[in-house]
Design an enzyme around this catalytic site. Structure first.
Site, PDB file in Angstrom:
ATOM      1  N   PHE A 137       0.860  -1.183   0.000  1.00  0.00           N
ATOM      2  CA  PHE A 137       0.000   0.000   0.000  1.00  0.00           C
ATOM      3  C   PHE A 137       0.891   1.224   0.000  1.00  0.00           C
ATOM      4  CE2 PHE A 137      -2.648   3.138   2.263  1.00  0.00           C
ATOM      5  CZ  PHE A 137      -3.914   2.941   1.725  1.00  0.00           C
ATOM      6  N   THR A 140       2.673   6.785   1.870  1.00  0.00           N
ATOM      7  CA  THR A 140       3.693   7.653   2.471  1.00  0.00           C
ATOM      8  C   THR A 140       4.833   7.932   1.500  1.00  0.00           C
ATOM      9  OG1 THR A 140       3.171   6.836   4.675  1.00  0.00           O
ATOM     10  CG2 THR A 140       5.330   7.833   4.378  1.00  0.00           C
ATOM     11  N   GLU A 141       5.358   9.160   1.572  1.00  0.00           N
ATOM     12  CA  GLU A 141       6.504   9.555   0.752  1.00  0.00           C
ATOM     13  C   GLU A 141       7.607  10.113   1.648  1.00  0.00           C
ATOM     14  OE1 GLU A 141       5.195  12.169  -2.360  1.00  0.00           O
ATOM     15  OE2 GLU A 141       3.888  10.642  -3.257  1.00  0.00           O
ATOM     16  N   GLY A 145       4.458  12.321   5.138  1.00  0.00           N
ATOM     17  CA  GLY A 145       4.079  11.263   6.055  1.00  0.00           C
ATOM     18  C   GLY A 145       2.747  11.585   6.699  1.00  0.00           C
ATOM     19  N   TRP A 170       8.716   3.793   3.293  1.00  0.00           N
ATOM     20  CA  TRP A 170       8.163   3.049   4.421  1.00  0.00           C
ATOM     21  C   TRP A 170       6.928   2.252   3.981  1.00  0.00           C
ATOM     22  CZ3 TRP A 170      11.650   2.229   7.698  1.00  0.00           C
ATOM     23  CH2 TRP A 170      12.548   3.225   8.059  1.00  0.00           C
ATOM     24  N   ILE A 171       7.082   1.561   2.878  1.00  0.00           N
ATOM     25  CA  ILE A 171       5.998   0.767   2.325  1.00  0.00           C
ATOM     26  C   ILE A 171       6.238  -0.704   2.659  1.00  0.00           C
ATOM     27  CG2 ILE A 171       4.643   0.241   0.287  1.00  0.00           C
ATOM     28  CD1 ILE A 171       4.775   3.260   1.195  1.00  0.00           C
ATOM     29  N   GLY A 347      16.266  -6.811  34.409  1.00  0.00           N
ATOM     30  CA  GLY A 347      17.630  -6.346  34.596  1.00  0.00           C
ATOM     31  C   GLY A 347      18.442  -6.429  33.324  1.00  0.00           C
ATOM     32  N   GLU A 371       0.609   4.669  10.746  1.00  0.00           N
ATOM     33  CA  GLU A 371      -0.856   4.828  10.799  1.00  0.00           C
ATOM     34  C   GLU A 371      -1.271   5.990  11.698  1.00  0.00           C
ATOM     35  OE1 GLU A 371      -1.468   3.028   8.576  1.00  0.00           O
ATOM     36  OE2 GLU A 371      -0.715   0.991   8.785  1.00  0.00           O
TER      37      GLU A 371
END
Length: 392
Positions: A137, A140-141, A145, A170-171, A347, A371
């Protein structure tokens, strides 16, 4: 009919399972067993090696997890609550594996199901539901964003064809996908396009190295004179309403998924505290440790109650869009705090991949960003409360 959960959840202080139907519990337990057998034994190595296990895709398809909330075309037609329960279990395994199901089903398949032509649906949805085709999908570029309206990817007409040029970043899954849903500016507004990834001019390059979501694939896509036929455009929508309708499906899944990660981190910390001896008694016997465990468990219980309430509203058709922001903002914020607190109980051992909390916390850095960032969802809710939009 009374149905009992597969196991008693150590974090459950309120008998949460009493709120679920027999079919919901059955689905939840099936996915839990799948995660225990197919993800948890291998996730540390996948994460360390930055490997996404493509071989798991057909197994997810067999469980009906791909496009599971969609109807027809080989999809399972499950409820929103069932989809959420499955997402929580998958993210208890790892955010990257739940994200695959989200990108495939809530984004790529949902876009075609909601806005595609009948030909698009017949061509792609059955194969995607069966795990025979993977989708991505592209919204975003690099410089678009949180504000997708500023995208620069452009689709121009050339005779009957469309020609796309631009860059997406970010695909998820792009380098292993067979089809991409690409959103682009046109002379008539933002449109979605169904793009077979073998199309000349489509290039997907994985983004590496990463400190988060390592058992997953995120890419940069270059679109260079990608020529598509006229019928490649999604006919059902014009404008940002198209991608946002899919993003809201994915955001809803995150509400459940984040709590799954938090629950798994809590369980690791609780088990460790009961066996790790310090000053001649287990960590669990100290008041400070018990306070940490109680605070974490309370937020997990509240987070799942919120997710269930929103899921019931979604199934009833009464869920308002701002309520998705309530769940996404709250549950991501609380989940990452829980995972970090769980790590403190472990820890120094908590920084190893033998235990899950820090891996989950690192993954959630991505989940809280994609998202819709914390800031975006805060402003959505601020607008709801005040009536004053503050995005610009």
């Amino acid at each position: 009919m009374t149905t009992h959960a597969l196991v008693t959840e150590p974090s459950d202080l309120i008998d949460f399972d009493d709120l679920l139907s027999a079919s919901e519990l059955e689905l939840r337990n099936q996915v839990r067993e799948f995660v225990q057998a197919e993800i948890k034994p291998y996730i540390a190595a996948w994460y360390e090696d930055a490997h996404f296990p493509l071989e798991i895709v057909p197994k997810m398809a067999e469980l009906g997890l791909l496009g599971m909330h969609l109807d027809g075309y080989g999809c399972a037609g499950r409820s929103a609550v069932e989809y959420g329960l499955a997402g929580a279990e998958l993210e208890a395994g790892d955010s990257g594996l739940r994200t695959f199901v989200s990108v495939q089903g809530s984004l790529a398949m949902s876009a075609i199901h909601k806005h595609g032509s009948e030909e698009h649906k017949q061509q792609w949805l059955p194969a995607m539901a069966a795990g025979q085709a993977i989708g991505c999908f592209g919204l975003t570029e690099p410089t678009a964003g949180s504000d997708p309206s500023s995208m620069t990817t452009f689709a121009r007409r050339d005779g009957e064809d469309w020609v796309l040029n631009g860059t997406k970043r970010w695909i998820g899954l792009a380098s292993v996908a067979q089809v991409a849903v690409i959103w682009a500016q046109t002379d008539g507004g933002i449109r979605g396009f169904v793009v077979p990834t073998e199309t000349h001019g489509f290039t997907a390059t994985p983004i590496e190295p990463k400190l988060s979501m390592r058992a997953s694939i995120q890419c940069e896509i270059e679109l260079t004179d990608v020529r598509l036929p006229a019928d490649a455009v999604l006919p059902g929508v014009v404008g940002l309403r198209g991608p946002f309708s899919c993003l809201n499906e994915a955001r809803y899944g995150i509400i459940w998924g984040a709590m799954g990660a938090a629950r798994d981190a809590f369980e690791d910390a609780l088990a460790y505290s009961q066996t790790r001896m310090q000053f001649e008694k287990p960590l669990a016997g100290y008041q400070l440790t018990q306070q940490k465990l109680v605070d974490m468990a309370l937020e997990i219980n509240k987070g799942f109650l919120l997710a269930l309430h929103l899921g019931r509203k979604k199934d009833a058709g009464t869920l308002d869009l701002h309520q998705i922001s309530v769940g996404k903002l709250n549950n991501c914020r609380e989940a990452i705090a829980i995972c970090r607190e769980a790590r403190t109980i472990l820890g120094g051992n908590g920084i190893t991949l033998e235990y899950s909390p820090l891996r989950h916390a690192n993954n959630l850095e991505s989940v809280r960003t994609y998202e819709g960032t914390d800031e975006v969802h805060t402003l959505i809710l601020g607008n709801k409360l005040t009536g004053v939009p503050a995005f610009r």
